[in-house]
Design a protein around this motif. Structure first.
Motif, PDB file in Angstrom:
ATOM      1  N   ARG A 105       0.827  -1.211   0.000  1.00  0.00           N
ATOM      2  CA  ARG A 105       0.000   0.000   0.000  1.00  0.00           C
ATOM      3  C   ARG A 105       0.863   1.265   0.000  1.00  0.00           C
ATOM      4  O   ARG A 105       0.410   2.337  -0.406  1.00  0.00           O
ATOM      5  CB  ARG A 105      -0.898   0.007   1.238  1.00  0.00           C
ATOM      6  N   ASP A 106       2.110   1.145   0.474  1.00  0.00           N
ATOM      7  CA  ASP A 106       2.993   2.303   0.602  1.00  0.00           C
ATOM      8  C   ASP A 106       3.959   2.475  -0.559  1.00  0.00           C
ATOM      9  O   ASP A 106       4.556   3.548  -0.703  1.00  0.00           O
ATOM     10  CB  ASP A 106       3.825   2.181   1.895  1.00  0.00           C
ATOM     11  N   VAL A 107       4.144   1.428  -1.355  1.00  0.00           N
ATOM     12  CA  VAL A 107       5.181   1.449  -2.394  1.00  0.00           C
ATOM     13  C   VAL A 107       4.528   1.234  -3.754  1.00  0.00           C
ATOM     14  O   VAL A 107       4.238   0.097  -4.148  1.00  0.00           O
ATOM     15  CB  VAL A 107       6.246   0.362  -2.137  1.00  0.00           C
ATOM     16  N   PRO A 108       4.258   2.293  -4.498  1.00  0.00           N
ATOM     17  CA  PRO A 108       3.605   2.152  -5.802  1.00  0.00           C
ATOM     18  C   PRO A 108       4.356   1.188  -6.715  1.00  0.00           C
ATOM     19  O   PRO A 108       5.572   1.255  -6.845  1.00  0.00           O
ATOM     20  CB  PRO A 108       3.636   3.586  -6.359  1.00  0.00           C
ATOM     21  N   GLY A 109       3.595   0.296  -7.313  1.00  0.00           N
ATOM     22  CA  GLY A 109       4.183  -0.638  -8.268  1.00  0.00           C
ATOM     23  C   GLY A 109       4.731  -1.909  -7.668  1.00  0.00           C
ATOM     24  O   GLY A 109       5.052  -2.856  -8.408  1.00  0.00           O
ATOM     25  N   LEU A 110       4.877  -1.987  -6.350  1.00  0.00           N
ATOM     26  CA  LEU A 110       5.401  -3.205  -5.738  1.00  0.00           C
ATOM     27  C   LEU A 110       4.315  -4.277  -5.745  1.00  0.00           C
ATOM     28  O   LEU A 110       3.222  -4.066  -5.224  1.00  0.00           O
ATOM     29  CB  LEU A 110       5.856  -2.940  -4.307  1.00  0.00           C
ATOM     30  N   ARG A 111       4.619  -5.411  -6.327  1.00  0.00           N
ATOM     31  CA  ARG A 111       3.676  -6.515  -6.409  1.00  0.00           C
ATOM     32  C   ARG A 111       4.378  -7.810  -6.004  1.00  0.00           C
ATOM     33  O   ARG A 111       5.556  -8.005  -6.300  1.00  0.00           O
ATOM     34  CB  ARG A 111       3.130  -6.670  -7.831  1.00  0.00           C
ATOM     35  N   GLY A 112       3.627  -8.701  -5.342  1.00  0.00           N
ATOM     36  CA  GLY A 112       4.170  -9.979  -4.921  1.00  0.00           C
ATOM     37  C   GLY A 112       3.261 -11.114  -5.344  1.00  0.00           C
ATOM     38  O   GLY A 112       2.349 -10.923  -6.159  1.00  0.00           O
ATOM     39  N   PRO A 113       3.483 -12.292  -4.797  1.00  0.00           N
ATOM     40  CA  PRO A 113       2.617 -13.423  -5.112  1.00  0.00           C
ATOM     41  C   PRO A 113       1.160 -13.108  -4.760  1.00  0.00           C
ATOM     42  O   PRO A 113       0.879 -12.306  -3.865  1.00  0.00           O
ATOM     43  CB  PRO A 113       3.176 -14.543  -4.226  1.00  0.00           C
ATOM     44  N   GLU A 114       0.249 -13.749  -5.454  1.00  0.00           N
ATOM     45  CA  GLU A 114      -1.179 -13.519  -5.217  1.00  0.00           C
ATOM     46  C   GLU A 114      -1.525 -13.751  -3.745  1.00  0.00           C
ATOM     47  O   GLU A 114      -1.091 -14.728  -3.136  1.00  0.00           O
ATOM     48  CB  GLU A 114      -2.013 -14.445  -6.100  1.00  0.00           C
ATOM     49  N   GLY A 115      -2.296 -12.830  -3.190  1.00  0.00           N
ATOM     50  CA  GLY A 115      -2.721 -12.961  -1.804  1.00  0.00           C
ATOM     51  C   GLY A 115      -1.776 -12.330  -0.801  1.00  0.00           C
ATOM     52  O   GLY A 115      -2.049 -12.353   0.404  1.00  0.00           O
ATOM     53  N   THR A 116      -0.653 -11.763  -1.255  1.00  0.00           N
ATOM     54  CA  THR A 116       0.295 -11.133  -0.332  1.00  0.00           C
ATOM     55  C   THR A 116       0.204  -9.608  -0.450  1.00  0.00           C
ATOM     56  O   THR A 116      -0.170  -9.077  -1.499  1.00  0.00           O
ATOM     57  CB  THR A 116       1.736 -11.568  -0.594  1.00  0.00           C
ATOM     58  N   ASP A 117       0.544  -8.928   0.638  1.00  0.00           N
ATOM     59  CA  ASP A 117       0.522  -7.469   0.603  1.00  0.00           C
ATOM     60  C   ASP A 117       1.709  -6.847   1.336  1.00  0.00           C
ATOM     61  O   ASP A 117       1.732  -5.635   1.572  1.00  0.00           O
ATOM     62  CB  ASP A 117      -0.787  -6.931   1.179  1.00  0.00           C
ATOM     63  N   VAL A 118       2.703  -7.659   1.678  1.00  0.00           N
ATOM     64  CA  VAL A 118       3.879  -7.122   2.354  1.00  0.00           C
ATOM     65  C   VAL A 118       5.100  -7.948   1.985  1.00  0.00           C
ATOM     66  O   VAL A 118       5.021  -9.176   1.843  1.00  0.00           O
ATOM     67  CB  VAL A 118       3.670  -7.086   3.892  1.00  0.00           C
ATOM     68  N   LEU A 119       6.208  -7.245   1.785  1.00  0.00           N
ATOM     69  CA  LEU A 119       7.495  -7.891   1.536  1.00  0.00           C
ATOM     70  C   LEU A 119       8.392  -7.640   2.740  1.00  0.00           C
ATOM     71  O   LEU A 119       8.535  -6.497   3.185  1.00  0.00           O
ATOM     72  CB  LEU A 119       8.154  -7.316   0.279  1.00  0.00           C
ATOM     73  N   GLN A 120       8.996  -8.704   3.244  1.00  0.00           N
ATOM     74  CA  GLN A 120       9.945  -8.591   4.349  1.00  0.00           C
ATOM     75  C   GLN A 120      11.318  -9.070   3.877  1.00  0.00           C
ATOM     76  O   GLN A 120      11.435 -10.112   3.236  1.00  0.00           O
ATOM     77  CB  GLN A 120       9.472  -9.427   5.539  1.00  0.00           C
ATOM     78  N   VAL A 121      12.327  -8.283   4.177  1.00  0.00           N
ATOM     79  CA  VAL A 121      13.706  -8.603   3.803  1.00  0.00           C
ATOM     80  C   VAL A 121      14.520  -8.727   5.082  1.00  0.00           C
ATOM     81  O   VAL A 121      14.537  -7.814   5.909  1.00  0.00           O
ATOM     82  CB  VAL A 121      14.318  -7.524   2.892  1.00  0.00           C
ATOM     83  N   LEU A 122      15.176  -9.877   5.243  1.00  0.00           N
ATOM     84  CA  LEU A 122      16.070 -10.105   6.367  1.00  0.00           C
ATOM     85  C   LEU A 122      17.423 -10.495   5.805  1.00  0.00           C
ATOM     86  O   LEU A 122      17.536 -10.907   4.645  1.00  0.00           O
ATOM     87  CB  LEU A 122      15.555 -11.219   7.292  1.00  0.00           C
ATOM     88  N   TRP A 123      18.480 -10.367   6.619  1.00  0.00           N
ATOM     89  CA  TRP A 123      19.767 -10.874   6.188  1.00  0.00           C
ATOM     90  C   TRP A 123      20.596 -11.327   7.377  1.00  0.00           C
ATOM     91  O   TRP A 123      20.334 -10.959   8.524  1.00  0.00           O
ATOM     92  CB  TRP A 123      20.527  -9.882   5.322  1.00  0.00           C
ATOM     93  N   CYS A 124      21.592 -12.139   7.046  1.00  0.00           N
ATOM     94  CA  CYS A 124      22.606 -12.497   8.030  1.00  0.00           C
ATOM     95  C   CYS A 124      23.648 -11.384   7.988  1.00  0.00           C
ATOM     96  O   CYS A 124      24.270 -11.152   6.948  1.00  0.00           O
ATOM     97  CB  CYS A 124      23.239 -13.841   7.685  1.00  0.00           C
ATOM     98  N   PRO A 125      23.839 -10.660   9.104  1.00  0.00           N
ATOM     99  CA  PRO A 125      24.663  -9.449   9.090  1.00  0.00           C
ATOM    100  C   PRO A 125      26.164  -9.710   9.163  1.00  0.00           C
ATOM    101  O   PRO A 125      26.889  -9.126   9.970  1.00  0.00           O
ATOM    102  CB  PRO A 125      24.170  -8.705  10.324  1.00  0.00           C
ATOM    103  N   LEU A 126      26.631 -10.592   8.276  1.00  0.00           N
ATOM    104  CA  LEU A 126      28.047 -10.925   8.181  1.00  0.00           C
ATOM    105  C   LEU A 126      28.421 -11.053   6.708  1.00  0.00           C
ATOM    106  O   LEU A 126      27.558 -11.331   5.863  1.00  0.00           O
ATOM    107  CB  LEU A 126      28.349 -12.250   8.887  1.00  0.00           C
ATOM    108  N   ASP A 127      29.697 -10.892   6.399  1.00  0.00           N
ATOM    109  CA  ASP A 127      30.161 -11.188   5.047  1.00  0.00           C
ATOM    110  C   ASP A 127      30.176 -12.691   4.843  1.00  0.00           C
ATOM    111  O   ASP A 127      30.622 -13.453   5.713  1.00  0.00           O
ATOM    112  CB  ASP A 127      31.568 -10.623   4.827  1.00  0.00           C
TER     113      ASP A 127
END
Length: 344
Positions: free
Chosen positions: A129-151
């Motif tokens: 709802r906050d990011v125009p044009g952002l689309r995901g799999p059907e039925g989803t409305d949020v993208l979450q990004v996580l990472w392991c904070p190491l090289d």
């Protein structure tokens, strides 16, 4: 407060009409320090994570020649430096007292590697709802990004995980998400909580995405324009970079758009599953502006920068990528295909 990118200093399409078909829309996220909740779009904020869903961990090989530190150590170090930075400074004196320097050294030396899995750290949460044009799999409305904070040994940068979910399906939130045992020694991969101020802008390809003839003409034009505008510039050889820094790819955290190629030649990144060229999803940046691209500074921040002690929020998330930017790509054919990462 909304963020507004100033109009570009030149209408590049009027000068080079062949760029018009190459225009792309991108969403500049403009992360600024804040207190986002799990129900907000954010960088470094809490995630809308179900209590009954396991928190992801990393079991891959990390670059081990640099000792890690703890998440708590990074936070204590940042707090200490923030307090020191607010004190009146004596001419020629450092910001830290001898006692504070000793405490920082102790924080950095009290952590060692262990073999246990490393819990992932929230990087971004983007509600569609906050990011125009952002689309995901059907039925989803949020993208979450996580990472392991190491090289990691494969690409010498963090390893990301993408989670697409339906916010309506989350009934009970995970109250206390696990935290990583290890983070990178400098805390470069530990984002501070930031609210987002998404803004749609138009951008054009980086110079080396263009054919040789067009690129040379743009460089020549930029050199002439900047030579007139800045006749006393100490480094006139930089004039040909006018298009690259001021008229093509928007800097900072963003969704979609063009790639900020700079340290390596442009290349297509094929999907490992279907071999189709992947498309940029998210750019994670070391800052929103630097000395070479001030024209991208939002109008609202220019007001603050003009004040004697105004806030200078070019990198409120405090993330620093070795080559300035990390891009996450996804396959345009299927969200089920694995994403890719590239550092620029």
């Amino acid at each position: 407060m909304a963020r507004t990118t100033p109009s570009r200093p030149a209408d590049i399409v009027a000068v080079f009409p062949e760029l018009a078909p190459l225009a792309r829309q991108t969403v500049r996220l403009h992360p600024r320090s804040g207190m986002p909740t799990a129900y907000d779009s954010s960088v470094g904020g809490p995630l809308l994570w179900p209590a009954d869903e396991p928190w992801p961990v990393c079991t891959e090989e990390h670059c081990s020649w640099v000792l890690p530190t703890s998440l708590g150590g990074v936070r204590r170090s940042r707090q200490l430096r923030a307090v020191a930075g607010r004190r009146p400074q004596q001419p020629g004196a450092g910001t830290l007292t001898p006692e504070e320097r000793e405490l920082l050294a102790a924080i950095e030396q009290t952590h060692e590697w262990t073999d246990e899995p490393n819990a992932l750290l929230p990087v971004a949460q983007l509600y569609m709802r906050d990011v125009p044009g952002l689309r995901g799999p059907e039925g989803t409305d949020v993208l979450q990004v996580l990472w392991c904070p190491l090289d990691h040994t494969e690409h010498f940068m963090p390893k990301a995980r993408l989670v697409w979910r339906s916010s309506q399906a989350v009934e009970v939130l995970l109250a206390s998400p696990p935290e990583p045992v290890h983070v990178d020694h400098m805390g470069n991969y530990v984002p501070e909580p930031c609210a987002l101020h998404p803004e749609v802008v138009t951008e054009y390809p980086a110079p080396y995405e263009l054919d040789d003839e067009l690129r040379e003409r743009i460089w020549d034009w930029g050199s002439r324009v900047k030579a007139v505008a800045e006749p006393d510039h100490p480094y006139p050889d930089e004039h040909e970079a006018y298009y690259q820094y001021e008229l093509s790819v928007a800097p900072g955290w963003k969704v979609g758009g063009w790639e900020p190629w700079s340290f390596s030649d442009p290349r297509r990144i094929p999907c490992r599953t279907c071999k189709v060229p992947m498309v940029p999803l998210l750019t994670i940046a070391s800052g929103e502006w630097d000395a070479g691209n001030h024209s991208w500074i939002p109008v609202e921040d220019q007001v603050s920068l003009a004040e004697p002690h105004g806030k200078r929020p070019s990198n409120d998330p405090r993330v620093r990528i070795p080559r300035e930017n990390m891009q996450i790509y996804i396959c345009p054919v299927s969200f089920d295909h694995p994403h890719a990462e590239n550092m620029q």
